[in-house]
Write an enzyme that holds these catalytic residues in place. Structure first.
Site, mmCIF file in Angstrom:
data_model
loop_
_atom_site.group_PDB
_atom_site.id
_atom_site.type_symbol
_atom_site.label_atom_id
_atom_site.label_comp_id
_atom_site.label_asym_id
_atom_site.label_seq_id
_atom_site.Cartn_x
_atom_site.Cartn_y
_atom_site.Cartn_z
ATOM 1 C CE1 TYR A 24 10.838 -13.084 10.548
ATOM 2 C CE2 TYR A 24 9.716 -14.460 12.283
ATOM 3 C CZ TYR A 24 9.669 -13.284 11.368
ATOM 4 O OH TYR A 24 8.567 -12.558 10.919
ATOM 5 C CD GLN A 127 -0.110 -7.205 15.320
ATOM 6 O OE1 GLN A 127 0.300 -8.437 15.227
ATOM 7 N NE2 GLN A 127 0.248 -6.578 14.323
ATOM 8 C CE1 TYR A 129 2.585 -5.657 11.639
ATOM 9 C CE2 TYR A 129 2.140 -7.953 11.509
ATOM 10 C CZ TYR A 129 3.160 -7.177 12.010
ATOM 11 O OH TYR A 129 4.258 -7.268 12.347
ATOM 12 C CB THR A 155 1.299 -3.275 14.163
ATOM 13 O OG1 THR A 155 1.050 -3.842 15.485
ATOM 14 C CG2 THR A 155 2.442 -3.305 14.070
ATOM 15 N NE ARG A 164 12.376 -7.398 9.818
ATOM 16 C CZ ARG A 164 11.283 -7.780 10.032
ATOM 17 N NH1 ARG A 164 10.904 -9.139 10.173
ATOM 18 N NH2 ARG A 164 9.996 -7.115 10.277
ATOM 19 C CE LYS A 251 4.323 -3.929 19.115
ATOM 20 N NZ LYS A 251 5.225 -4.202 17.544
ATOM 21 C CG HIS A 275 8.339 -3.976 14.239
ATOM 22 N ND1 HIS A 275 6.841 -3.949 14.054
ATOM 23 C CD2 HIS A 275 8.236 -5.331 14.078
ATOM 24 C CE1 HIS A 275 6.118 -4.877 13.698
ATOM 25 N NE2 HIS A 275 7.301 -5.818 13.600
ATOM 26 N NE ARG A 278 11.443 -8.870 14.020
ATOM 27 C CZ ARG A 278 12.073 -10.025 14.172
ATOM 28 N NH1 ARG A 278 12.858 -10.071 14.500
ATOM 29 N NH2 ARG A 278 11.438 -10.887 13.150
HETATM 30 C C1 FNR Z 1 7.867 -9.066 16.327
HETATM 31 N N1 FNR Z 1 7.030 -8.029 16.395
HETATM 32 C C2 FNR Z 1 5.697 -7.808 15.756
HETATM 33 N N2 FNR Z 1 4.886 -6.758 16.141
HETATM 34 C C3 FNR Z 1 3.680 -6.738 15.764
HETATM 35 O O1 FNR Z 1 3.003 -6.022 16.044
HETATM 36 N N3 FNR Z 1 3.267 -7.879 15.083
HETATM 37 C C4 FNR Z 1 3.807 -9.003 14.977
HETATM 38 O O2 FNR Z 1 3.458 -10.003 14.263
HETATM 39 C C5 FNR Z 1 5.404 -8.940 15.247
HETATM 40 N N4 FNR Z 1 6.056 -10.085 15.026
HETATM 41 C C6 FNR Z 1 7.319 -10.196 15.356
HETATM 42 C C7 FNR Z 1 8.262 -11.262 15.354
HETATM 43 C C8 FNR Z 1 9.412 -11.332 16.067
HETATM 44 C C9 FNR Z 1 10.268 -12.647 15.976
HETATM 45 C C10 FNR Z 1 9.908 -10.290 16.789
HETATM 46 C C11 FNR Z 1 11.208 -10.320 17.473
HETATM 47 C C12 FNR Z 1 9.039 -9.238 17.163
HETATM 48 C C13 FNR Z 1 7.817 -6.823 17.279
HETATM 49 C C14 FNR Z 1 7.442 -6.979 18.816
HETATM 50 O O3 FNR Z 1 6.164 -6.963 19.087
HETATM 51 C C15 FNR Z 1 7.979 -6.077 19.519
HETATM 52 O O4 FNR Z 1 7.519 -4.699 19.053
HETATM 53 C C16 FNR Z 1 9.615 -6.040 19.673
HETATM 54 O O5 FNR Z 1 9.839 -7.507 19.651
HETATM 55 C C17 FNR Z 1 10.030 -5.326 20.801
HETATM 56 O O6 FNR Z 1 11.722 -5.393 20.680
HETATM 57 P P1 FNR Z 1 12.265 -6.469 21.531
HETATM 58 O O7 FNR Z 1 12.105 -6.237 23.074
HETATM 59 O O8 FNR Z 1 12.190 -7.671 20.952
HETATM 60 O O9 FNR Z 1 13.797 -6.041 21.289
#
Ligand code: FNR
Length: 385
Positions: A24, A127, A129, A155, A164, A251, A275, A278
């Site tokens: 995940y 944060q 959503y 976000t 995913r 974001k 993100h 993702r």
């Molecule tokens: C996230 N990200 C994310 N962003 C957000 O705004 N709210 C959230 O709840 C989450 N949850 C989340 C879960 C997991 C498991 C991951 C890996 C990422 C995105 C996160 O804030 C960020 O934008 C990315 O993780 C940046 O990319 P890298 O550096 O992890 O590759």
């Protein structure tokens, strides 16, 4: 296992976590093309090596959004963090406080706003959503403010959850998910004892505080699928800007036009982000998107960025491309899963050491001195030479 570089924590997290949780965190949308490209395109950003520049030892302190940070790094919002380490959000926030950097608490955190605010100290961001239930959004803003949080990370790149595929393969979602998760937990006894048992309640604190219901991992995936709202636009959100008296950071922007909208909206900052790959597989990397956005709105609001940052060197690259600071996602989550607060602190020290080398070799004394002038090759591409 010997940890000598930030990414050693990925392997350590892989060993410790049940597969559905590791995948995940580690996975992205679709073919994971954008996720992988985030990392690759940072590696393609070249820095100008300067010599005999009399820099001394660079300082990593900086001022961002009116606060003094120990490093130009914040810990970004990551859902379900308390599933990866015992009361994980509190541990991560404590590591951030230790290093004098902000910690961002996700909407879908295991620990509630109140638990983190009380348990950690330091500067915490909340944060949020865009969620269908406006009552939830108002409740969350109010609780964050009452808990002393003064920066809202809103976000906007999740009108719908990304596809995913790994989650279905791993047992995070799909048929027999709960049973598969239990079986995987049994084969990872140290996680099962430390987090699965001692880390309870493994609910989603903020949502539970609003609905009054406990949420399982299954409910979490259901909540993600059911509560995002693709129908809303900029004008529907103006009430948030009007109601939130603190700093507001949007974001998930990748496009210059959206960045200009963010200025009109009244945002104090934006996080250039996909993100972590993702959401839209096929979107460009943040390293590719950042320079044009910095040129367009860099004088009007604070630009932060994330996605693909795996070392202190990557932080310097992002600053050279136009960000004032960055957020970490997976990088600190791997460390947290592997070794809790101490490992996140150590990860930040590894990042800092790496930044000192990159800055010394680039001939700069502080993060605020890093600019487009530190880029090699790519800078010529941007300026059309
Ligand atoms: C996230 N990200 C994310 N962003 C957000 O705004 N709210 C959230 O709840 C989450 N949850 C989340 C879960 C997991 C498991 C991951 C890996 C990422 C995105 C996160 O804030 C960020 O934008 C990315 O993780 C940046 O990319 P890298 O550096 O992890 O590759």
């Amino acid at each position: 296992m010997i940890i000598s570089s930030p990414m050693d924590y990925r392997e350590a997290a892989h060993r410790r976590l049940p597969g559905f949780l590791f995948d995940y965190i580690d996975g992205g949308a679709g073919t994971e093309g954008t996720m992988n490209n985030n990392v690759r395109s940072l590696q393609d950003v070249f820095l100008r090596q300067r010599v005999l520049a009399s820099v001394g030892v660079p300082s990593l302190e900086c001022e961002i959004l009116g606060s003094r940070w120990g490093l130009p790094i914040a810990l970004g919002p990551v859902g379900a963090t308390g599933m990866y380490a015992r009361r994980g959000e509190v541990q991560a926030a404590r590591a951030a406080a230790e290093k004098k950097i902000p910690y961002t608490l996700s909407t879908v955190s295991v620990c509630s706003i109140e638990e983190v605010a009380k348990g950690a100290g330091g500067e915490q961001w909340s944060q949020l959503y865009v969620i269908k239930d406006r009552g939830y959004m108002r409740n969350s803003l109010e609780r964050a403010w009452n808990a002393g949080m003064r920066t809202l990370v809103f976000t906007v790149d999740m009108p719908i959850p990304g596809s995913r595929y790994r989650d279905r393969h791993s047992g995070m979602s799909g048929p027999w998910a709960t049973m598969r998760q239990y079986l995987q937990a049994l084969s990872h006894p140290s996680w099962a004892l430390d987090v699965g048992l001692m880390g309870r309640p493994l609910s989603f604190g903020n949502i539970e505080a609003y609905t009054g219901h406990r949420m399982s991992m299954d409910d979490y995936m259901g909540f993600l699928g059911a509560n995002f709202d693709p129908s809303i636009g900029w004008s529907d959100l103006q009430w948030i800007r009007d109601e939130w008296k603190g700093q507001l950071i949007l974001k998930g922007l990748l496009d210059v036009e959206d960045a200009r909208e963010a200025v009109r909206f009244g945002a104090d900052g934006i996080i250039v982000s996909n993100h972590g790959g993702r959401q839209l597989d096929g979107a460009i990397s943040t390293a590719m998107a950042l320079p044009a956005i910095a040129d367009a709105v860099g004088d009007e609001l604070t630009i932060l960025s994330d996605s693909g940052i795996r070392s202190g060197l990557d932080v310097v690259r992002m600053l050279a491309l136009g960000a004032k600071g960055v957020l970490l996602g997976r990088a600190y989550i791997y460390a947290l899963a592997a070794g809790g607060q101490a490992a996140v602190s150590n990860l930040l020290e590894l990042f800092a050491a790496d930044m000192v080398v990159a800055m010394t070799m680039s001939g700069v004394k502080s993060p605020s001195e890093i600019s487009r002038a530190n880029l090699d090759l790519i800078e010529r591409e941007f300026s059309g030479e």
